[in-house]
Scaffold this motif. Structure first.
Motif, PDB file in Angstrom:
ATOM      1  N   VAL A  20       0.829  -1.206   0.000  1.00  0.00           N
ATOM      2  CA  VAL A  20       0.000   0.000   0.000  1.00  0.00           C
ATOM      3  C   VAL A  20       0.860   1.251   0.000  1.00  0.00           C
ATOM      4  N   ARG A  21       1.951   1.217   0.729  1.00  0.00           N
ATOM      5  CA  ARG A  21       2.811   2.400   0.857  1.00  0.00           C
ATOM      6  C   ARG A  21       3.723   2.601  -0.352  1.00  0.00           C
ATOM      7  N   LYS A  22       3.839   1.579  -1.197  1.00  0.00           N
ATOM      8  CA  LYS A  22       4.717   1.652  -2.382  1.00  0.00           C
ATOM      9  C   LYS A  22       6.161   1.985  -1.999  1.00  0.00           C
ATOM     10  N   GLY A  23       6.553   1.596  -0.828  1.00  0.00           N
ATOM     11  CA  GLY A  23       7.907   1.885  -0.377  1.00  0.00           C
ATOM     12  C   GLY A  23       7.961   1.774   1.132  1.00  0.00           C
ATOM     13  N   VAL A  24       9.095   2.036   1.700  1.00  0.00           N
ATOM     14  CA  VAL A  24       9.244   1.904   3.145  1.00  0.00           C
ATOM     15  C   VAL A  24      10.290   2.884   3.640  1.00  0.00           C
ATOM     16  N   ASN A  25      10.149   3.308   4.897  1.00  0.00           N
ATOM     17  CA  ASN A  25      11.179   4.112   5.556  1.00  0.00           C
ATOM     18  C   ASN A  25      11.326   3.616   6.981  1.00  0.00           C
ATOM     19  N   GLN A  26      12.418   3.967   7.611  1.00  0.00           N
ATOM     20  CA  GLN A  26      12.714   3.436   8.938  1.00  0.00           C
ATOM     21  C   GLN A  26      11.709   3.917   9.980  1.00  0.00           C
ATOM     22  N   GLY A  27      11.196   5.145   9.794  1.00  0.00           N
ATOM     23  CA  GLY A  27      10.215   5.658  10.747  1.00  0.00           C
ATOM     24  C   GLY A  27       8.976   4.781  10.816  1.00  0.00           C
ATOM     25  N   PHE A  28       8.450   4.418   9.651  1.00  0.00           N
ATOM     26  CA  PHE A  28       7.277   3.538   9.628  1.00  0.00           C
ATOM     27  C   PHE A  28       7.587   2.203  10.282  1.00  0.00           C
ATOM     28  N   LEU A  29       8.778   1.643  10.013  1.00  0.00           N
ATOM     29  CA  LEU A  29       9.145   0.348  10.582  1.00  0.00           C
ATOM     30  C   LEU A  29       9.247   0.410  12.100  1.00  0.00           C
ATOM     31  N   GLU A  30       9.711   1.543  12.635  1.00  0.00           N
ATOM     32  CA  GLU A  30       9.800   1.690  14.090  1.00  0.00           C
ATOM     33  C   GLU A  30       8.413   1.681  14.719  1.00  0.00           C
ATOM     34  N   LEU A  31       7.472   2.384  14.106  1.00  0.00           N
ATOM     35  CA  LEU A  31       6.104   2.415  14.628  1.00  0.00           C
ATOM     36  C   LEU A  31       5.441   1.047  14.482  1.00  0.00           C
ATOM     37  N   PHE A  32       5.673   0.415  13.364  1.00  0.00           N
ATOM     38  CA  PHE A  32       5.101  -0.920  13.138  1.00  0.00           C
ATOM     39  C   PHE A  32       5.664  -1.910  14.155  1.00  0.00           C
ATOM     40  N   LYS A  33       6.934  -1.818  14.423  1.00  0.00           N
ATOM     41  CA  LYS A  33       7.587  -2.704  15.393  1.00  0.00           C
ATOM     42  C   LYS A  33       6.986  -2.526  16.788  1.00  0.00           C
ATOM     43  N   ALA A  34       6.785  -1.265  17.199  1.00  0.00           N
ATOM     44  CA  ALA A  34       6.211  -1.000  18.520  1.00  0.00           C
ATOM     45  C   ALA A  34       4.789  -1.541  18.606  1.00  0.00           C
ATOM     46  N   TRP A  35       3.990  -1.288  17.563  1.00  0.00           N
ATOM     47  CA  TRP A  35       2.609  -1.794  17.564  1.00  0.00           C
ATOM     48  C   TRP A  35       2.595  -3.318  17.581  1.00  0.00           C
ATOM     49  N   TYR A  36       3.421  -3.955  16.773  1.00  0.00           N
ATOM     50  CA  TYR A  36       3.441  -5.411  16.674  1.00  0.00           C
ATOM     51  C   TYR A  36       3.783  -6.045  18.023  1.00  0.00           C
ATOM     52  N   ASN A  37       4.676  -5.412  18.780  1.00  0.00           N
ATOM     53  CA  ASN A  37       5.107  -5.972  20.064  1.00  0.00           C
ATOM     54  C   ASN A  37       4.164  -5.641  21.211  1.00  0.00           C
ATOM     55  N   LEU A  38       3.402  -4.553  21.090  1.00  0.00           N
ATOM     56  CA  LEU A  38       2.538  -4.124  22.189  1.00  0.00           C
ATOM     57  C   LEU A  38       1.090  -4.593  22.042  1.00  0.00           C
ATOM     58  N   ARG A  39       0.686  -4.967  20.851  1.00  0.00           N
ATOM     59  CA  ARG A  39      -0.690  -5.362  20.640  1.00  0.00           C
ATOM     60  C   ARG A  39      -0.985  -6.688  21.332  1.00  0.00           C
ATOM     61  N   SER A  40      -2.214  -6.847  21.784  1.00  0.00           N
ATOM     62  CA  SER A  40      -2.629  -8.095  22.427  1.00  0.00           C
ATOM     63  C   SER A  40      -3.034  -9.094  21.348  1.00  0.00           C
ATOM     64  N   ARG A  41      -2.469 -10.282  21.400  1.00  0.00           N
ATOM     65  CA  ARG A  41      -2.728 -11.286  20.364  1.00  0.00           C
ATOM     66  C   ARG A  41      -4.066 -11.983  20.583  1.00  0.00           C
ATOM     67  N   ARG A  42      -4.726 -12.270  19.488  1.00  0.00           N
ATOM     68  CA  ARG A  42      -6.094 -12.801  19.558  1.00  0.00           C
ATOM     69  C   ARG A  42      -6.156 -14.318  19.489  1.00  0.00           C
TER      70      ARG A  42
END
Length: 468
Positions: free
Chosen positions: A425-447
């Motif tokens: 969707v983003r047609k690319g990537v930057n480190q800022g997005f990866l940092e936010l994604f990493k934090a969300w992935y680790n903090l979210r409660s798994r279903r």
């Protein structure tokens, strides 16, 4: 239709009116809804709840929309007025909020201690030609590395892993694929870590090669059938009949050879599966490193006999990783021998057989299910007769050892699949997005899964986070 309380009522209605069970259930729910509307009055307001949307609430929603689903900034700009009627925000405002959240996420990620992580899987994927390097804890599912790089060589991997090392990462085992850059980077960063080759990639490569060998066999089978049909069709033309006979004999020979080559490849795949188990199903003894290597060697020989370029490539892949593919088996064998000091060795072997069969039952062919179920019941009964109540305790310990043998990088492959939709969707990537994604992935409660209801951050730190 509405009641359907008696066992078999739905099936009876389905047979009587010649409709599917799904249709009966749909009719039931429709009738219930209609009756509910007739017999109940609803004077309640349509408003479920009321909230005051302030600036922090709006900013929170923007960040959530950017990371909990693969939304672009333009999509978020369109969604905000739908979620909060009368509220509009600009593209630039949304971008500013997201960038600020990314900076905060980076600071959070750098403060997490990684000293509790002992077994990891690392891998790389690509976004618009640029590599994204990732690493995950196989026990907790914590994503400890996620970096956008220009290269994927050993030095780059060493630097990325070095950053995790500065936060306390010191793994005992590293599961990886065949990339040379990963192997070099791990050796430079964690020289004492055991590098295990990924069983998932080995099975995938062999399976992919076998499908092509199978298609080749079917090609010659189809060609043989076509020539036989042509032979009967041209029965009154002597010249054509002779040519068809010559062609048919040649194709029959190739067909037999192709079938034999496919059977050889199938046996190789079976040898590979057997080498990755903890017990020999034929002898009933625990699988040793030497036995596993012997089975892998047989798999290599069989794949070579397919005489297909992909089969030969798969053979070479396994041959180059005989040691790495058997390290997990060796480690599990040592732990099972120690367990044999507490329980009779034959009981440990039967418990291992039970655990392996239970896994195989999930993907068993229909005609094998009954046999596997009978074997599982017999194994459990035998253990109960030998050990009494201690049988359950032994089986739990064996199952726990199987779950922590860490022979595949399925966890990191699953993460890559999750991230890939965002990158598209983003047609690319930057480190800022990866940092936010990493934090969300680790903090979210798994279903779902064994860690259902918890976050990976909670698993490695012991700190519960109710709201990421």
């Amino acid at each position: 239709t509405i009641a359907c309380q008696v066992h078999g009522a739905v099936s009876s209605l389905s047979d009587e009116f010649n409709v599917s069970r799904k249709a009966v259930y749909s009719a039931k729910y429709a009738a219930q809804s209609a009756l509910k509307c007739l017999v109940t009055t609803n004077d309640e307001s349509d408003v479920i709840t009321s909230v005051n949307v302030d600036v922090p609430h709006l900013r929170r929603s923007i960040v959530a929309l950017s990371i909990t689903a693969p939304n672009s900034i333009r999509a978020i700009e369109e969604q905000i007025p739908l979620i909060y009627p009368g509220c509009k925000v600009s593209y630039g405002y949304i971008q500013g909020v997201i960038v600020e959240a990314q900076e905060q996420a980076k600071l959070f990620n750098e403060k997490v201690s990684l000293s509790a992580i002992k077994s990891v899987a690392i891998d790389e994927m690509f976004s618009q030609g640029d590599p994204v390097l990732a690493g995950i804890d196989l026990e907790s599912g914590y994503l400890f590395s996620l970096s956008h790089e220009q290269k994927r060589d050993g030095e780059t991997w060493a630097r990325v892993l070095g950053e995790a090392k500065s936060q306390g990462l010191s793994p005992q085992h590293v599961v990886k694929d065949g990339a040379k850059g990963i192997a070099k980077g791990v050796s430079m960063s964690f020289e004492h870590a055991e590098q295990r080759d990924d069983a998932f990639h080995a099975l995938y490569i062999v399976g992919k090669a076998l499908r092509k060998v199978e298609r080749r066999a079917y090609y010659y089978i189809d060609k043989e059938a076509s020539l036989e049909k042509r032979l009967h069709k041209d029965v009154f033309d002597t010249e054509k009949k002779q040519q068809a006979m010559v062609d048919l004999l040649g194709v029959q020979a190739k067909c037999e050879q192709a079938i034999e080559q496919y059977e050889s490849g199938t046996k190789s795949r079976n040898h590979l599966h057997q080498a990755l188990t903890s017990i020999s199903m034929k002898t009933g003894s625990l699988m040793t490193k030497k036995q596993a290597e012997a089975l892998l060697t047989k798999a290599v020989d069989g794949l070579k006999n397919t005489e297909h370029k992909d089969g030969i490539t798969a053979a070479r892949y396994i041959k180059n990783r005989l040691k790495g593919l058997t390290l997990a088996t060796q480690a599990l064998h040592e732990k099972l021998l120690k367990l044999g000091e507490l329980y009779p060795q034959e009981c440990v072997e039967v418990a291992c057989r039970f655990s392996e069969r239970k896994r195989q039952l999930r993907k068993a062919k229909p005609w094998k299910i009954a046999r596997y179920q009978k074997e599982l019941v017999g194994s459990y009964q035998w253990l109960r007769l030998r050990l009494g109540k201690s049988a359950s305790e032994l089986m739990l310990q064996v199952e726990a050892l199987h779950q922590t043998r860490h022979r595949a990088s399925s966890a990191i492959e699953g993460f890559n699949a999750t991230l890939r939709s965002y990158l598209y969707v983003r047609k690319g990537v930057n480190q800022g997005f990866l940092e936010l994604f990493k934090a969300w992935y680790n903090l979210r409660s798994r279903r779902w899964g064994k860690h259902k209801g918890t976050s990976s951050y909670q698993n490695i730190t012991g700190k519960k986070v109710d709201d990421w």
